[in-house]
Design a protein around this motif. Structure first.
Motif, PDB file in Angstrom:
ATOM      1  N   GLU A   1     -78.553  73.818  32.552  1.00 52.69           N
ATOM      2  CA  GLU A   1     -78.503  72.800  33.668  1.00 52.69           C
ATOM      3  C   GLU A   1     -80.106  72.204  33.370  1.00 52.69           C
ATOM      4  O   GLU A   1     -80.081  70.974  33.634  1.00 52.69           O
ATOM      5  CB  GLU A   1     -78.782  73.475  35.096  1.00 52.69           C
ATOM      6  CG  GLU A   1     -78.731  72.376  36.158  1.00 52.69           C
ATOM      7  CD  GLU A   1     -78.375  72.890  37.609  1.00 52.69           C
ATOM      8  OE1 GLU A   1     -78.744  72.219  38.481  1.00 52.69           O
ATOM      9  OE2 GLU A   1     -78.367  74.214  37.610  1.00 52.69           O
ATOM     10  N   ALA A   2     -81.248  73.076  33.356  1.00 55.72           N
ATOM     11  CA  ALA A   2     -82.445  72.517  33.257  1.00 55.72           C
ATOM     12  C   ALA A   2     -82.804  71.615  31.946  1.00 55.72           C
ATOM     13  O   ALA A   2     -83.082  70.286  31.721  1.00 55.72           O
ATOM     14  CB  ALA A   2     -83.571  73.163  33.316  1.00 55.72           C
ATOM     15  N   ALA A   3     -82.044  72.192  30.914  1.00 57.21           N
ATOM     16  CA  ALA A   3     -81.989  71.303  29.484  1.00 57.21           C
ATOM     17  C   ALA A   3     -81.547  70.047  29.804  1.00 57.21           C
ATOM     18  O   ALA A   3     -81.752  68.895  29.070  1.00 57.21           O
ATOM     19  CB  ALA A   3     -81.484  71.943  28.436  1.00 57.21           C
ATOM     20  N   ALA A   4     -80.311  69.810  30.260  1.00 59.90           N
ATOM     21  CA  ALA A   4     -79.315  68.588  30.496  1.00 59.90           C
ATOM     22  C   ALA A   4     -80.026  67.609  31.200  1.00 59.90           C
ATOM     23  O   ALA A   4     -80.149  66.527  31.004  1.00 59.90           O
ATOM     24  CB  ALA A   4     -77.892  68.837  30.946  1.00 59.90           C
TER      25      ALA A   4
ATOM     26  N   SER B   1     -81.721  63.972  31.010  1.00 56.87           N
ATOM     27  CA  SER B   1     -81.270  62.738  31.735  1.00 56.87           C
ATOM     28  C   SER B   1     -79.947  62.817  31.813  1.00 56.87           C
ATOM     29  O   SER B   1     -79.201  61.803  32.312  1.00 56.87           O
ATOM     30  CB  SER B   1     -82.034  61.327  31.476  1.00 56.87           C
ATOM     31  OG  SER B   1     -83.517  61.258  31.686  1.00 56.87           O
ATOM     32  N   ALA B   2     -79.174  63.586  31.568  1.00 55.65           N
ATOM     33  CA  ALA B   2     -77.652  63.669  31.705  1.00 55.65           C
ATOM     34  C   ALA B   2     -77.463  64.162  33.098  1.00 55.65           C
ATOM     35  O   ALA B   2     -78.037  64.725  33.952  1.00 55.65           O
ATOM     36  CB  ALA B   2     -77.246  64.735  30.888  1.00 55.65           C
ATOM     37  N   ASP B   3     -76.003  63.729  33.539  1.00 60.16           N
ATOM     38  CA  ASP B   3     -75.495  64.279  34.823  1.00 60.16           C
ATOM     39  C   ASP B   3     -74.938  65.510  34.692  1.00 60.16           C
ATOM     40  O   ASP B   3     -74.246  65.860  33.665  1.00 60.16           O
ATOM     41  CB  ASP B   3     -74.599  63.093  35.456  1.00 60.16           C
ATOM     42  CG  ASP B   3     -75.231  61.763  35.815  1.00 60.16           C
ATOM     43  OD1 ASP B   3     -76.179  61.660  36.156  1.00 60.16           O
ATOM     44  OD2 ASP B   3     -74.323  60.830  35.402  1.00 60.16           O
ATOM     45  N   VAL B   4     -75.210  66.509  35.630  1.00 60.55           N
ATOM     46  CA  VAL B   4     -74.871  67.772  35.325  1.00 60.55           C
ATOM     47  C   VAL B   4     -73.801  68.087  36.604  1.00 60.55           C
ATOM     48  O   VAL B   4     -74.303  67.952  37.591  1.00 60.55           O
ATOM     49  CB  VAL B   4     -76.108  68.875  35.541  1.00 60.55           C
ATOM     50  CG1 VAL B   4     -75.535  70.227  35.275  1.00 60.55           C
ATOM     51  CG2 VAL B   4     -76.978  68.446  34.386  1.00 60.55           C
TER      52      VAL B   4
ATOM     53  N   VAL C   1     -70.942  69.347  31.764  1.00 53.70           N
ATOM     54  CA  VAL C   1     -70.394  70.721  32.938  1.00 53.70           C
ATOM     55  C   VAL C   1     -70.500  71.758  32.619  1.00 53.70           C
ATOM     56  O   VAL C   1     -70.323  72.115  31.373  1.00 53.70           O
ATOM     57  CB  VAL C   1     -68.794  70.105  33.042  1.00 53.70           C
ATOM     58  CG1 VAL C   1     -68.250  71.315  33.924  1.00 53.70           C
ATOM     59  CG2 VAL C   1     -68.324  68.814  33.602  1.00 53.70           C
ATOM     60  N   ASN C   2     -71.269  72.422  33.673  1.00 52.46           N
ATOM     61  CA  ASN C   2     -71.477  73.949  33.173  1.00 52.46           C
ATOM     62  C   ASN C   2     -70.224  74.791  33.813  1.00 52.46           C
ATOM     63  O   ASN C   2     -70.007  75.071  35.006  1.00 52.46           O
ATOM     64  CB  ASN C   2     -72.964  74.481  33.973  1.00 52.46           C
ATOM     65  CG  ASN C   2     -73.909  73.945  33.082  1.00 52.46           C
ATOM     66  OD1 ASN C   2     -73.959  73.887  31.711  1.00 52.46           O
ATOM     67  ND2 ASN C   2     -75.177  73.638  33.781  1.00 52.46           N
ATOM     68  N   LEU C   3     -69.409  75.210  33.115  1.00 52.14           N
ATOM     69  CA  LEU C   3     -68.157  75.953  33.539  1.00 52.14           C
ATOM     70  C   LEU C   3     -68.313  77.230  33.345  1.00 52.14           C
ATOM     71  O   LEU C   3     -68.064  77.971  32.333  1.00 52.14           O
ATOM     72  CB  LEU C   3     -66.918  75.488  32.757  1.00 52.14           C
ATOM     73  CG  LEU C   3     -65.696  76.088  33.075  1.00 52.14           C
ATOM     74  CD1 LEU C   3     -65.101  75.627  34.458  1.00 52.14           C
ATOM     75  CD2 LEU C   3     -64.538  75.458  32.010  1.00 52.14           C
ATOM     76  N   PHE C   4     -68.670  77.908  34.470  1.00 55.49           N
ATOM     77  CA  PHE C   4     -68.848  79.556  34.333  1.00 55.49           C
ATOM     78  C   PHE C   4     -67.941  80.322  35.138  1.00 55.49           C
ATOM     79  O   PHE C   4     -67.907  80.300  36.299  1.00 55.49           O
ATOM     80  CB  PHE C   4     -70.463  79.803  34.825  1.00 55.49           C
ATOM     81  CG  PHE C   4     -71.443  79.667  33.597  1.00 55.49           C
ATOM     82  CD1 PHE C   4     -72.141  80.533  33.326  1.00 55.49           C
ATOM     83  CD2 PHE C   4     -71.709  78.137  33.141  1.00 55.49           C
ATOM     84  CE1 PHE C   4     -73.020  80.257  32.272  1.00 55.49           C
ATOM     85  CE2 PHE C   4     -72.651  78.016  32.317  1.00 55.49           C
ATOM     86  CZ  PHE C   4     -73.277  79.119  31.749  1.00 55.49           C
TER      87      PHE C   4
ATOM     88  N   VAL D   1     -84.326  75.144  23.421  1.00 60.33           N
ATOM     89  CA  VAL D   1     -83.584  75.294  22.374  1.00 60.33           C
ATOM     90  C   VAL D   1     -82.072  74.507  22.748  1.00 60.33           C
ATOM     91  O   VAL D   1     -81.482  73.951  21.959  1.00 60.33           O
ATOM     92  CB  VAL D   1     -83.085  76.888  21.922  1.00 60.33           C
ATOM     93  CG1 VAL D   1     -82.058  76.917  20.740  1.00 60.33           C
ATOM     94  CG2 VAL D   1     -84.358  77.142  21.071  1.00 60.33           C
ATOM     95  N   ARG D   2     -81.860  74.798  24.009  1.00 57.33           N
ATOM     96  CA  ARG D   2     -80.396  74.436  24.730  1.00 57.33           C
ATOM     97  C   ARG D   2     -80.961  72.631  24.699  1.00 57.33           C
ATOM     98  O   ARG D   2     -79.705  71.813  24.609  1.00 57.33           O
ATOM     99  CB  ARG D   2     -80.046  74.966  25.955  1.00 57.33           C
ATOM    100  CG  ARG D   2     -79.595  76.517  25.773  1.00 57.33           C
ATOM    101  CD  ARG D   2     -79.561  77.264  26.822  1.00 57.33           C
ATOM    102  NE  ARG D   2     -78.906  78.657  26.407  1.00 57.33           N
ATOM    103  CZ  ARG D   2     -79.507  79.615  26.662  1.00 57.33           C
ATOM    104  NH1 ARG D   2     -80.435  79.761  27.649  1.00 57.33           N
ATOM    105  NH2 ARG D   2     -78.980  80.843  26.366  1.00 57.33           N
ATOM    106  N   MET D   3     -81.803  72.319  25.093  1.00 52.28           N
ATOM    107  CA  MET D   3     -82.165  70.798  24.890  1.00 52.28           C
ATOM    108  C   MET D   3     -81.920  70.319  23.587  1.00 52.28           C
ATOM    109  O   MET D   3     -81.188  69.395  23.303  1.00 52.28           O
ATOM    110  CB  MET D   3     -83.604  70.420  25.206  1.00 52.28           C
ATOM    111  CG  MET D   3     -84.129  70.492  26.641  1.00 52.28           C
ATOM    112  SD  MET D   3     -85.529  70.161  27.169  1.00 52.28           S
ATOM    113  CE  MET D   3     -85.733  68.510  26.756  1.00 52.28           C
ATOM    114  N   ALA D   4     -82.459  71.119  22.481  1.00 51.78           N
ATOM    115  CA  ALA D   4     -82.174  70.704  21.263  1.00 51.78           C
ATOM    116  C   ALA D   4     -80.717  70.512  20.782  1.00 51.78           C
ATOM    117  O   ALA D   4     -80.142  69.608  20.107  1.00 51.78           O
ATOM    118  CB  ALA D   4     -82.841  71.540  20.140  1.00 51.78           C
TER     119      ALA D   4
END
Length: 325
Positions: A61-64, A68-71, A46-49, A308-311
């Motif tokens: 969002e792109a990283a998740a 293959s995560a649900d965003v 969840v992106n809580l902004f 980096v956020r993927m990592a």
């Protein structure tokens, strides 16, 4: 690694190098025809902004999605927050939905730390008030290592080869501008010092934090003197929206004393690079010619943000995905 990523200070040297090395491995995914890995299939991020964002929200969002995560993208505008819902009630709602990780940006310093009390999933700080922004510091460190290797000018001259396992020992980084209001500056000082870099912050006296003496860095006020001995100069945005007083006389005066233009860029050593976390105030802290020059890494920083956020997501949630499988 720790369960949550709230501060760059939460990362040990080994943790930070592991993230950079993992990002190095994941960078190859971006060049594939199908840019996806199944690592986080079945998990929800969840992106809580609570603040406006372009680079950070979209890169998370792109990283998740590449993992293959649900965003789920949650913006305070147009949500129940606008009707007065508290952060705790929002957190409990997300918990009921089964969020495995919450990426939070909030105008109040300390909000991500508070969130860890209310959700069982992982919490990643995407910027809280004037406190910290740890993934920005990680992508900046990744970009520095990519361009200069682990040894400043020597690393650049040698081509630095395989970067895995390398930190940033001896690299001289100068962070310039609105340090007082900058969460990016705080996270970068902590992380870069952990990685062995020599960090100096330069700002007008009115924009230098009171407690800067307790930070693992030097503080200075003469930009020209510092540029001559810098491997990296990182310009910070002048955050007019956070200023409630006159911190400098005029924009013209600030640009004259602390702006990076072509003549100032010429003072840098030949191998040195110019960074900016964005968004930029062109013509204030950085001239357009500098931002668009070959020395600028600003576009590379945006691209590296996804990697980096993927990592970070891979390392924090990969084990949970394996358990679920």
């Amino acid at each position: 690694m720790n369960r949550h990523l709230i501060s760059a200070g939460d990362l040990s040297r080994d943790d930070a190098v592991l993230i950079l090395d993992t990002a190095e491995e994941l960078a190859s995914v971006g060049g594939r025809a199908i840019r996806k890995l199944p690592t986080l299939r079945g998990l929800t991020v969840v992106n809580l902004f609570y603040e406006d964002s372009t680079r950070t929200r979209t890169s998370f969002e792109a990283a998740a999605k590449r993992l293959s995560a649900d965003v789920i993208n949650f913006s305070a505008k147009g949500s129940s927050v606008a009707k007065g819902e508290s952060l705790k009630d929002t957190a409990l709602t997300l918990e009921a939905m089964g969020a495995d990780a919450v990426v939070i940006r909030h105008p109040a310093s300390g909000a991500p730390r508070r969130l860890t009390d209310w959700v069982s999933g992982r919490v990643i700080n995407a910027g809280d008030g004037t406190h910290e922004h740890p993934t920005q510091a990680l992508l900046d460190a990744f970009t520095i290592r990519q361009r200069l290797g682990g040894g400043g000018a020597l690393g650049a001259a040698a081509g630095h080869g395989d970067l895995r396992g390398q930190a940033l020992d001896g690299i001289r980084v100068t962070i310039v501008g609105d340090v007082l209001h900058s969460r990016v500056a705080r996270s970068n000082v902590l992380l870069l010092a952990t990685l062995g870099a020599q960090v100096t912050v330069v700002a007008p006296p009115t924009l230098m934090p009171y407690a800067v003496d307790s930070w693992p860095c030097r503080a200075g006020y003469d930009l020209d003197a510092e540029l001559r001995k810098s491997d990296v100069v990182m310009m910070l945005r002048v955050q007019q929206e956070r200023m409630n007083a006159a911190f400098f006389p005029t924009v013209r005066e600030y640009r004259r004393r602390y702006g990076l233009d072509v003549s100032r860029m010429a003072l840098l050593p030949e191998h040195a690079i110019v960074m900016h976390p964005g968004p930029m105030n062109r013509g204030v802290e950085i001239a357009a010619e500098v931002a668009d020059s070959d020395r600028s890494t600003i576009v590379a920083q945006v691209a590296n943000g996804v990697t980096v956020r993927m990592a970070v997501l891979y390392l924090m949630l990969g084990g949970a995905a394996e358990e679920a499988a």
